[in-house]
Design an enzyme around this catalytic site. Structure first.
Site, PDB file in Angstrom:
ATOM      1  N   GLY A 134       0.688  -1.246  -0.083  1.00  8.86           N
ATOM      2  CA  GLY A 134       0.128  -0.072  -0.061  1.00  8.86           C
ATOM      3  C   GLY A 134       0.999   1.229  -0.051  1.00  8.86           C
ATOM      4  O   GLY A 134       2.057   1.154  -0.513  1.00  8.86           O
ATOM      5  N   SER A 135       0.262   2.412   0.331  1.00  5.20           N
ATOM      6  CA  SER A 135       1.112   3.753   0.318  1.00  5.20           C
ATOM      7  C   SER A 135       2.081   3.780   1.426  1.00  5.20           C
ATOM      8  O   SER A 135       1.991   3.159   2.220  1.00  5.20           O
ATOM      9  CB  SER A 135      -0.009   4.560   0.531  1.00  5.20           C
ATOM     10  N   LYS A 166       2.575   6.072   3.399  1.00  3.21           N
ATOM     11  CA  LYS A 166       2.029   6.572   4.700  1.00  3.21           C
ATOM     12  C   LYS A 166       1.559   5.710   5.572  1.00  3.21           C
ATOM     13  O   LYS A 166       1.932   5.533   6.655  1.00  3.21           O
ATOM     14  CB  LYS A 166       1.138   7.704   4.218  1.00  3.21           C
ATOM     15  N   VAL A 167       0.894   4.799   4.972  1.00  2.13           N
ATOM     16  CA  VAL A 167       0.321   3.651   5.746  1.00  2.13           C
ATOM     17  C   VAL A 167       1.229   2.794   6.097  1.00  2.13           C
ATOM     18  O   VAL A 167       1.458   2.155   7.170  1.00  2.13           O
ATOM     19  CB  VAL A 167      -1.143   2.885   5.035  1.00  2.13           C
ATOM     20  N   GLY A 168       2.184   2.498   5.125  1.00  2.00           N
ATOM     21  CA  GLY A 168       3.172   1.319   5.433  1.00  2.00           C
ATOM     22  C   GLY A 168       4.178   1.522   6.867  1.00  2.00           C
ATOM     23  O   GLY A 168       4.436   0.967   7.308  1.00  2.00           O
ATOM     24  N   GLU A 170       5.825  -3.293   1.092  1.00  2.00           N
ATOM     25  CA  GLU A 170       5.711  -2.803  -0.653  1.00  2.00           C
ATOM     26  C   GLU A 170       5.023  -1.691  -0.918  1.00  2.00           C
ATOM     27  O   GLU A 170       3.709  -1.736  -0.846  1.00  2.00           O
ATOM     28  CB  GLU A 170       5.138  -4.090  -1.431  1.00  2.00           C
ATOM     29  N   CYS A 216       1.874   0.449  -8.795  1.00  2.00           N
ATOM     30  CA  CYS A 216       3.184   0.968  -8.084  1.00  2.00           C
ATOM     31  C   CYS A 216       4.385   1.151  -8.975  1.00  2.00           C
ATOM     32  O   CYS A 216       5.264   2.047  -8.581  1.00  2.00           O
ATOM     33  CB  CYS A 216       3.552   0.061  -6.970  1.00  2.00           C
TER      34      CYS A 216
END
Ligand code: NAD
Length: 511
Positions: free
Chosen positions: A243-244, A246-248, A265, A299
């Site tokens: 995912g993004s 920011k969340v990662g 990733e 991505c």
């Protein structure tokens, strides 16, 4: 009407219009909110899903663990046979499942089917691995001793996935996690729950046919709350997050806090360098796919084009012509190359990014419009866009998950590589050149600093045989091929003494 189109696909995959239960832990259930799944072509509801809850996740963790205990006792080649059966089941369902990916995510049908094919491919790869999960024998410094490495399963692998590859990302993770002897618990994107339910039903059937506990491949749909709970839970021995950035970043921190393993990733900001000695036709064709394919929602989408100043005008002329040929529309229609953006919110990001380009002194060279004419009126369609910028602009430093390609020029190879590397993300980079010394510099220590480093092919289209992933803020994870399977295992370093004496290492004499 479109409903007939939905009904056929849903029926073929065992889905319903309204009552799709979003949790599978050996049985289907769900006690959470009812959420619609939208078709981004027209924002119609395809079907509704009852999402899972944090409480259901809690139960699912125990069910996966019970199933995994049985699975880990199976000899690895026998696990391989089950994966082969999963492969065959996916092949049987490749058309409806590929179509559902197109309907729910919005990518064109060949790409929707391609994603299922990628799952098929990785299951074949995992079947091969089932005869090759070898450990090493290491020479011991002590007489009458032997050292070796064992690779045992971790237990449960939690997979949290993004909307843009609703099948393939789970495919890479589940195939490799399973062959290594793990159970898998999946939290898919809240905007692609139908695909996740359909995939899980296919795996469930195969596991039942093999008299294995189907909870081995469990599913809990849901939003941030379910994702956060999964991340915190010690029963997820590894979390594979896609995912993004920011969340990662948050996920990685939480998993580290409890000393779990994570595979991250995250976002990319991929560039292609076009040198003055390359085949410009080849480059132009590659750039078109890399920047416009999947409507810029890979991505590995090319977001930056770094062109030698002497060939810039010629290349841009060709690119504008090529962009002009791209048909934007319903991803299930033949001849369409660019489908809609996945959400309405992404259309806002597209507009905001274009505003930033202009505010920061850049220009829009081609495209730059939200498309609303005719059949596109109710969908999330935008024109694939080319901008002219300089590498120092802020807008070039961030990943906007839309089909905008920022173009810029360079004078020397060192400068081009510095621009390529001058962003926080490090997923995929490509160079187009026919000069061998440029190639070797590019793949060497002073070359590209990303995880995927290409020559004369676009930034995307990774094959499953290599390790997939990126450096820096892309998170450092590696999935799919090469030795990625080791991340889904607990490595044991074993020393066995068969000498009858007790010599210590480093020649230490203790008493
Ligand atoms: P996202 O980060 O918004 O969501 C990803 C997943 O995380 C979803 O399932 C979401 O529900 C969940 N989530 C949200 N908040 C969470 C939290 N606090 N804790 C745990 N889980 C949480 O990403 P997206 O918009 O679905 O996907 C697009 C992004 O994914 C892009 O940045 C793209 O580059 C990246 N991506 C990376 C790869 C890769 O392999 N590097 C592949 C595909 C997509």
């Amino acid at each position: 009407t479109t409903w007939n189109q939905y009904r056929d696909v849903l029926e073929q995959l065992g889905l319903e219009k309204n009552n799709n239960k979003g949790v599978f832990d050996g049985e289907w259930k769900a006690a959470g909110d009812i959420i619609p799944s939208y078709n981004p072509v027209n924002n119609e509801v395809i079907a509704e899903v009852i999402q899972g809850t944090v409480g259901e996740l809690d139960v699912a963790f125990d069910r996966v663990a019970e199933a995994q205990k049985i699975w880990q006792e199976l000899p690895v080649p026998q696990r391989g046979q089950v994966l082969l059966a999963m492969r065959d089941a996916l092949v049987k369902n490749i058309q409806p499942l590929g179509k559902l990916v197109s309907l729910e995510m919005g990518k064109i049908l060949p790409e929707g089917i391609g994603e299922v094919q990628e799952y098929v491919d990785i299951l074949e790869y995992a079947l091969g691995l089932s005869r090759m999960l070898n450990g090493a024998m290491i020479p011991s410094e002590r007489p009458g001793h032997v050292m070796l490495e064992t690779w045992n399963p971790l237990g449960t692998v939690g997979v949290i996935s993004a909307f843009n590859f609703p099948v393939a990302v789970y495919g890479w993770n589940s195939a490799i996690a399973l062959v290594a002897g793990n159970g898998v618990l999946w939290k898919p994107s809240p905007t692609t729950p139908l695909v996740a339910i359909a995939v899980t039903k296919i795996l469930e059937k195969t596991l039942r046919e093999h008299n294995l506990p189907p909870a081995l491949c469990s599913l809990v749909t849901g939003g941030t709350d379910v994702g956060q709970s999964m991340t915190k839970d010690k029963r997820a021995h590894a979390i594979s997050f896609t995912g993004s950035t920011k969340v990662g970043r948050a996920v990685g921190t939480v998993v580290q806090e409890r000393f779990g393993k994570s595979i991250l990733e995250l976002g990319g900001n991929n560039a292609i360098i076009v040198t003055d000695d390359c085949d410009l036709d080849l480059a132009a064709r590659a750039i078109l796919f890399a920047a416009v394919g999947t409507a810029g929602q890979r991505c590995t989408t090319t977001r930056r084009l770094i062109v030698h100043e002497s060939v810039y005008d010629t290349l841009m002329e060709r690119l504008v012509k090529a962009y002009d040929q791209v048909k934007v529309g319903d991803p299930l229609e033949e001849g369409i190359l660019c489908g809609p953006l996945h959400t309405k919110e992404a259309v806002n990001i597209y507009e905001q990014t274009l505003a930033s380009v202009k505010n920061q002194g850049g220009q829009v060279l081609y495209g730059g419009k939200v498309l609303k004419e005719g059949k596109l009126a109710n969908g999330n369609f935008v024109a694939p866009t080319l901008t002219r910028v300089t590498p120092d602009m802020d807008v070039v430093k961030n990943e906007a998950f839309v089909p905008i390609l920022h173009t810029m020029t360079y004078k020397t190879l060192d400068e081009a590589i510095a621009i390529n590397n001058g962003v926080a993300q490090g997923l995929s980079s490509s160079i187009f050149t026919t000069n061998p010394s440029t190639i070797f510099k590019w793949i060497g220590s002073s070359g590209a600093d990303s995880g995927i480093i290409n020559v004369n092919i676009p930034t995307n289209g990774a094959e499953i045989g290599g390790a997939f992933g990126g450096e820096k803020e892309t998170g450092g994870g590696r999935e799919s091929g090469s030795d990625s399977w080791k991340q889904y295992c607990r490595r044991g370093t074993c020393t066995i003494n068969y000498s009858g004496a007790l010599p210590l290492a480093q020649g230490i004499n203790f008493g």
